[in-house]
Design a protein around this motif. Structure first.
Motif, PDB file in Angstrom:
ATOM      1  N   ILE A  24     -13.256  22.403  32.098  1.00 19.85           N
ATOM      2  CA  ILE A  24     -13.766  21.126  31.897  1.00 19.85           C
ATOM      3  C   ILE A  24     -15.578  21.635  33.052  1.00 19.85           C
ATOM      4  O   ILE A  24     -15.605  22.324  33.602  1.00 19.85           O
ATOM      5  CB  ILE A  24     -13.073  20.877  33.170  1.00 19.85           C
ATOM      6  N   PRO A  25     -16.246  20.752  32.719  1.00 18.55           N
ATOM      7  CA  PRO A  25     -17.771  21.503  32.792  1.00 18.55           C
ATOM      8  C   PRO A  25     -17.849  20.689  34.618  1.00 18.55           C
ATOM      9  O   PRO A  25     -17.341  19.174  34.988  1.00 18.55           O
ATOM     10  CB  PRO A  25     -18.800  20.976  32.230  1.00 18.55           C
ATOM     11  N   ARG A  26     -18.160  21.587  35.342  1.00 23.12           N
ATOM     12  CA  ARG A  26     -18.043  21.195  36.861  1.00 23.12           C
ATOM     13  C   ARG A  26     -19.800  21.220  37.867  1.00 23.12           C
ATOM     14  O   ARG A  26     -19.785  21.480  38.397  1.00 23.12           O
ATOM     15  CB  ARG A  26     -17.499  21.773  37.279  1.00 23.12           C
ATOM     16  N   ALA A  27     -20.588  21.090  36.583  1.00 23.12           N
ATOM     17  CA  ALA A  27     -22.587  21.108  37.274  1.00 23.12           C
ATOM     18  C   ALA A  27     -22.094  19.494  38.229  1.00 23.12           C
ATOM     19  O   ALA A  27     -23.184  19.636  38.457  1.00 23.12           O
ATOM     20  CB  ALA A  27     -22.607  21.008  36.140  1.00 23.12           C
ATOM     21  N   TYR A  28     -21.521  18.781  39.319  1.00 23.10           N
ATOM     22  CA  TYR A  28     -21.514  17.925  39.660  1.00 23.10           C
ATOM     23  C   TYR A  28     -21.701  18.482  41.278  1.00 23.10           C
ATOM     24  O   TYR A  28     -21.093  19.705  41.559  1.00 23.10           O
ATOM     25  CB  TYR A  28     -20.475  16.894  39.892  1.00 23.10           C
ATOM     26  N   LEU A 163     -18.060  14.791  49.141  1.00 26.38           N
ATOM     27  CA  LEU A 163     -16.618  15.163  49.047  1.00 26.38           C
ATOM     28  C   LEU A 163     -16.196  16.712  49.037  1.00 26.38           C
ATOM     29  O   LEU A 163     -14.960  16.575  49.637  1.00 26.38           O
ATOM     30  CB  LEU A 163     -15.822  14.063  47.762  1.00 26.38           C
ATOM     31  N   PRO A 164     -16.824  17.282  47.908  1.00 22.64           N
ATOM     32  CA  PRO A 164     -15.871  18.624  47.643  1.00 22.64           C
ATOM     33  C   PRO A 164     -16.308  19.217  48.477  1.00 22.64           C
ATOM     34  O   PRO A 164     -15.187  20.195  48.636  1.00 22.64           O
ATOM     35  CB  PRO A 164     -17.533  18.998  46.283  1.00 22.64           C
ATOM     36  N   MET A 167     -13.219  18.623  50.730  1.00 22.86           N
ATOM     37  CA  MET A 167     -11.563  19.009  49.491  1.00 22.86           C
ATOM     38  C   MET A 167     -11.280  20.246  50.626  1.00 22.86           C
ATOM     39  O   MET A 167     -10.416  21.266  50.310  1.00 22.86           O
ATOM     40  CB  MET A 167     -11.417  19.080  48.250  1.00 22.86           C
ATOM     41  N   TRP A 178      -7.451   8.405  53.992  1.00 23.21           N
ATOM     42  CA  TRP A 178      -8.768   8.558  54.419  1.00 23.21           C
ATOM     43  C   TRP A 178      -9.080   7.060  55.358  1.00 23.21           C
ATOM     44  O   TRP A 178      -9.023   6.318  54.126  1.00 23.21           O
ATOM     45  CB  TRP A 178      -9.149   8.599  52.920  1.00 23.21           C
TER      46      TRP A 178
ATOM     47  N   ALA B  66     -17.540  15.723  34.115  1.00 21.97           N
ATOM     48  CA  ALA B  66     -16.171  16.279  34.684  1.00 21.97           C
ATOM     49  C   ALA B  66     -15.015  15.924  34.294  1.00 21.97           C
ATOM     50  O   ALA B  66     -13.891  15.729  34.280  1.00 21.97           O
ATOM     51  CB  ALA B  66     -16.168  16.523  36.256  1.00 21.97           C
ATOM     52  N   ILE B  70     -11.557  16.508  32.595  1.00 23.17           N
ATOM     53  CA  ILE B  70     -10.686  16.737  32.712  1.00 23.17           C
ATOM     54  C   ILE B  70      -8.971  16.222  32.881  1.00 23.17           C
ATOM     55  O   ILE B  70      -7.576  16.095  32.895  1.00 23.17           O
ATOM     56  CB  ILE B  70     -10.483  16.190  34.451  1.00 23.17           C
ATOM     57  N   ARG B 264      -8.056  19.716  43.261  1.00 19.85           N
ATOM     58  CA  ARG B 264      -8.947  18.872  43.643  1.00 19.85           C
ATOM     59  C   ARG B 264     -10.253  18.306  42.477  1.00 19.85           C
ATOM     60  O   ARG B 264     -11.343  18.137  42.571  1.00 19.85           O
ATOM     61  CB  ARG B 264      -9.397  21.092  43.268  1.00 19.85           C
ATOM     62  N   ASP B 265      -9.079  18.197  41.800  1.00 22.22           N
ATOM     63  CA  ASP B 265      -9.787  17.120  40.902  1.00 22.22           C
ATOM     64  C   ASP B 265      -9.934  15.959  41.077  1.00 22.22           C
ATOM     65  O   ASP B 265     -10.859  15.427  41.045  1.00 22.22           O
ATOM     66  CB  ASP B 265      -8.759  16.912  39.662  1.00 22.22           C
ATOM     67  N   LEU B 266      -9.384  15.641  43.026  1.00 21.78           N
ATOM     68  CA  LEU B 266      -8.781  14.300  43.085  1.00 21.78           C
ATOM     69  C   LEU B 266     -10.928  13.951  43.892  1.00 21.78           C
ATOM     70  O   LEU B 266     -11.390  13.208  44.114  1.00 21.78           O
ATOM     71  CB  LEU B 266      -8.601  14.221  44.712  1.00 21.78           C
ATOM     72  N   GLU B 267     -11.884  15.062  44.087  1.00 18.27           N
ATOM     73  CA  GLU B 267     -13.248  15.281  44.216  1.00 18.27           C
ATOM     74  C   GLU B 267     -13.898  14.620  42.975  1.00 18.27           C
ATOM     75  O   GLU B 267     -15.074  13.696  43.673  1.00 18.27           O
ATOM     76  CB  GLU B 267     -13.245  16.583  44.882  1.00 18.27           C
ATOM     77  N   VAL B 268     -13.553  14.322  42.019  1.00 24.70           N
ATOM     78  CA  VAL B 268     -13.898  14.015  40.688  1.00 24.70           C
ATOM     79  C   VAL B 268     -14.123  12.464  40.692  1.00 24.70           C
ATOM     80  O   VAL B 268     -14.474  11.558  40.833  1.00 24.70           O
ATOM     81  CB  VAL B 268     -13.800  14.239  39.626  1.00 24.70           C
ATOM     82  N   MET B 270     -12.337  10.631  42.983  1.00 21.60           N
ATOM     83  CA  MET B 270     -12.126   9.451  44.389  1.00 21.60           C
ATOM     84  C   MET B 270     -13.290   9.333  44.861  1.00 21.60           C
ATOM     85  O   MET B 270     -14.536   8.979  45.459  1.00 21.60           O
ATOM     86  CB  MET B 270     -11.692  10.280  45.686  1.00 21.60           C
ATOM     87  N   GLN B 271     -14.507   9.864  43.497  1.00 18.07           N
ATOM     88  CA  GLN B 271     -15.969   9.644  43.765  1.00 18.07           C
ATOM     89  C   GLN B 271     -16.122   8.552  42.767  1.00 18.07           C
ATOM     90  O   GLN B 271     -17.123   7.787  43.101  1.00 18.07           O
ATOM     91  CB  GLN B 271     -17.541  11.208  43.337  1.00 18.07           C
TER      92      GLN B 271
END
Lengths: 210, 490
Positions: A24-28, A163-164, A167, A178, B66, B70, B264-268, B270-271
């Motif tokens: 899973i790429p997480r480049a954000y 957002l990250p 978290m 929220w 992402a 996921i 943690r995937d929620l951060e993706v 929820m955007q």
């Protein structure tokens, strides 16, 4: 249990070709680049866009601001763990009702209240989102939902840009709400209208650290 | 004779079918000019909003990458993810039920409501319960289910069907909504105007008492987080919070494909989700709950995990990514076909480009008229561009068209007109000589076009083309003849 076993069996059968998931790429973006005051400015901008009332103040000015915002209310609900100094400047004509373990207000009682004041756990500036996690200073979910006016206190130290980042500060298994502006709908011709079932007025007090 | 083995993916049932072929259904809908005007206005408004908020994020493409990965990971490890979710949700005090199909899910929900000895429930908008026809089932069992989302309420009071997954009443304008409210809400102010804030207030008054007194609520879920056992609902109006917070019993119905590996995937998502669906930076309210929280919210919490054809879709290696859909509706908002026909033409709960692939994948291409759905597209690719989890809808549409053709192979004794046309085409385009021979007949085409230089009617299945447009007269000479003549003259 038969249904479960059968569904899991179907899944195994459906994935018989053995797909191998890619990394899973997480480049954000995961970290903020903005200085703190700009992060607060961003949050204010977003909340105003959602038609929430927003004030940025020093913590010492908070009681006065609370009194001004809630001047028209007759009954105000607050969670038992809230810092009661915040309520110090409210006139005696305002009836204050605490909700907590000792005494849980009924839904009907909450419906009679004019306003509720709570704190908050984390806020995300980029999307204008305030997160409540049910801690003692925020209370159970029903109290910030039923009264028609929600005054939410946001300590500046709980604001992040992205957002990250939020978290990392959350405990996800707590009951989370929220909130991004007052209740709204876009169901009629996709035109946004504020105020449906949730609190129709949302005021936010952002408190700079003492 | 067919055999059904235990564990073989089975077709989904319920509101997943086109009951008439798409072209016919589209034809009726296109005749409704009010509908077309409403849809055009709505889809264009939301397209612009979406583009604006997506443009604000410098990392939108990274978030899409992402999101796609996921979801692929979840699907490839679905069995483990579901078992992990069940363990965590159960440990937190929730109860899990498994439903192979729509009928089984409906039975479970009914039994859970009966246990509470109530005859009415409040509902949060949910695609899964729409898909299984829960409201109709409950009505037959003598249980009233009140939809609480404004658009769902408009649909329910209008005795209508949803036409969009996010804004089910997108086909209604404000005046139509006012008329429905005046007709169906006994307590409403007869002076009600069609001003949206007034209409929203009427809905608030209409539902307030229901919320405050309901004992049982039914919801869907946008996400399930496997590693914590958490469920999430994303909404705008607060009707979701009301249903998820105030009643004693909460029953959630969710497709098995909604599970995400980690919190943690929620951060993706929820955007990705709010920006793609309502074109907002964030929707007004989201609620997350993990089983039961003592002293806060429902204490009797259930989740029904629904298959209903999802494992069937999962077994298609080319098309299984259709299950990655997060129901944002961005694809329908940008689709030129949806914009004109609206959602009802697709028959199924899932309209638009995603519906054109998801419905036949869940039911099988041969179910009712669902084989006409993969053709409800010009393959322009706008849906793929807009999809937050990068589902390659055009590729899957073509794949399903092939499946449709294959499914009918050998059925007809005589070759169809299409077979003959294809045979003829393959002969003509298979060699330059054949094509040249045909091109000699071009003056004949000019003759057929007559003085107006237009062909207005073609015979047989080609009449479909000329039903709504003319064909200009062919040239007297083919391009290749002109090219050769030009070369000779040099």
């Amino acid at each position: 249990m038969r249904a479960k076993e059968e569904i899991l069996g179907r899944i195994r059968c459906a994935l018989g070709d053995g797909p191998i998931p890619a990394e899973i790429p997480r480049a954000y973006r995961t970290g903020s680049l903005l200085p703190d005051d700009e992060v607060i400015e961003l949050l204010v901008d977003r909340l105003v866009d959602y038609k929430a009332g927003v004030l940025v103040l020093d913590a010492a000015q908070a009681p006065q601001a609370v009194a001004e915002i809630l001047h028209a209310a007759r009954t105000v609900v607050y969670p038992q763990g809230l810092d009661t100094q915040l309520l110090g400047a409210l006139p005696e004509t305002v009836e204050l009702i605490a909700d907590g373990r000792q005494r849980q207000l009924s839904v009907a009682e909450l419906d009679q209240a004019d306003a509720v004041i709570t704190s908050s756990a984390v806020s995300i500036a980029e999307s204008g989102t305030i997160i409540l996690d049910g801690s003692a200073d925020q209370g159970r979910r029903a109290i910030s939902l039923v009264p028609d006016h929600h005054l939410c206190v946001v300590p500046a130290s709980t604001i992040v840009q992205l957002l990250p980042e939020a978290m990392e500060r959350l405990t996800i298994t707590r009951p989370l709400t929220w909130i991004s502006g007052p209740s709204a709908t876009s169901d009629i011709e996709l035109e946004r209208v504020e105020g449906v079932h949730g609190p129709r007025t949302l005021d936010v007090l952002i408190l700079r650290d003492a | 004779m067919t055999h059904v083995f235990l564990g073989m993916p089975a077709a989904g049932q319920g509101n997943l079918h086109a009951s008439e072929p798409f072209p016919q259904a589209a034809h009726h809908e296109l005749g409704n000019t009010q509908l077309r005007a409403n849809l055009r206005h709505a889809t264009h408004t939301i397209r612009d909003k979406r583009l604006k908020v997506v443009g604000e994020l410098p990392d939108w493409e990274e978030l899409r990458d992402a999101g796609e990965a996921i979801k692929n990971f979840s699907m490839a490890t679905l069995e483990q993810r579901l078992e992990e979710f069940e363990r965590n949700f159960t440990a937190a005090g929730g109860t899990i039920h498994w439903a192979r199909d729509a009928a089984e899910a409906n039975e479970i929900v009914t039994a859970l409501i009966r246990e509470q000895q109530v005859a009415e429930v409040v509902k949060v908008k949910s695609m899964a319960t729409q898909e299984i026809g829960l409201n109709e089932h409950l009505e037959a069992q003598g249980i009233d289910a009140y939809e609480t989302d404004l658009a769902e309420l408009i649909v329910q009071l209008g005795h209508d069907k949803p036409s969009h997954i996010l804004v089910p009443a997108i086909h209604r304008n404000r005046t139509e909504v006012r008329d429905i409210f005046l007709r169906e809400m006994p307590e409403v102010d007869p002076e009600l105007t069609d001003d949206p804030p007034r209409l929203a207030e009427a809905a608030r008054r209409h539902l307030r008492k229901k919320f405050l007194t309901a004992k049982v609520a039914i919801s869907g879920a946008n996400f399930a987080l496997a590693d914590t056992g958490t469920l999430g609902v994303v909404e705008s109006e607060g009707n979701g919070r009301m249903c998820l917070t105030l009643p004693e019993t909460l029953i959630t119905v969710m497709g098995i494909e909604k599970v995400l590996p980690s919190w943690r995937d929620l951060e993706v998502f929820m955007q990705l989700l709010p920006r793609s669906s309502t074109g907002e930076r964030m929707n007004p309210y989201s609620s997350l709950w993990t089983g039961v929280t003592p002293g806060d919210g429902p204490q009797n919490v259930h989740l029904i995990l629904l298959d209903n054809g999802r494992t069937r879709a999962l077994s298609d290696r080319v098309a299984r990514s259709a299950l990655n859909c997060i129901r944002c509706s961005a694809c329908m908002n940008v689709c030129p076909v949806y914009e004109r026909t609206g959602g009802h033409a697709y028959g199924s709960t899932y309209p638009g480009p995603i519906g054109a692939i998801l419905s036949p994948l869940l039911t099988g291409i041969e179910a009712e008229e669902n084989n006409s759905l993969p053709y409800a597209s010009s393959l322009c690719g706008a849906c793929y561009e807009a999809c937050p989890v990068k589902i390659n809808i055009p590729e899957i549409l073509v794949h399903l068209r092939a499946e449709d053709v294959d499914s009918r192979r050998g059925q007809a004794r005589l070759p169809s007109q299409m077979d003959l046309l294809m045979k003829g085409g393959s002969w003509a385009l298979g060699s330059g000589k054949h094509l040249g021979l045909l091109e000699k007949a071009l003056p004949l085409g000019q003759l057929a076009a007559g003085r107006r230089k237009k062909i207005k009617k073609l015979p047989g299945i080609a009449a479909g083309w000329t039903a709504s447009r003319d064909i200009p007269a062919p040239p007297s000479k083919s391009f290749r003849d002109q090219w050769n003549a030009e070369k000779r003259s040099q």
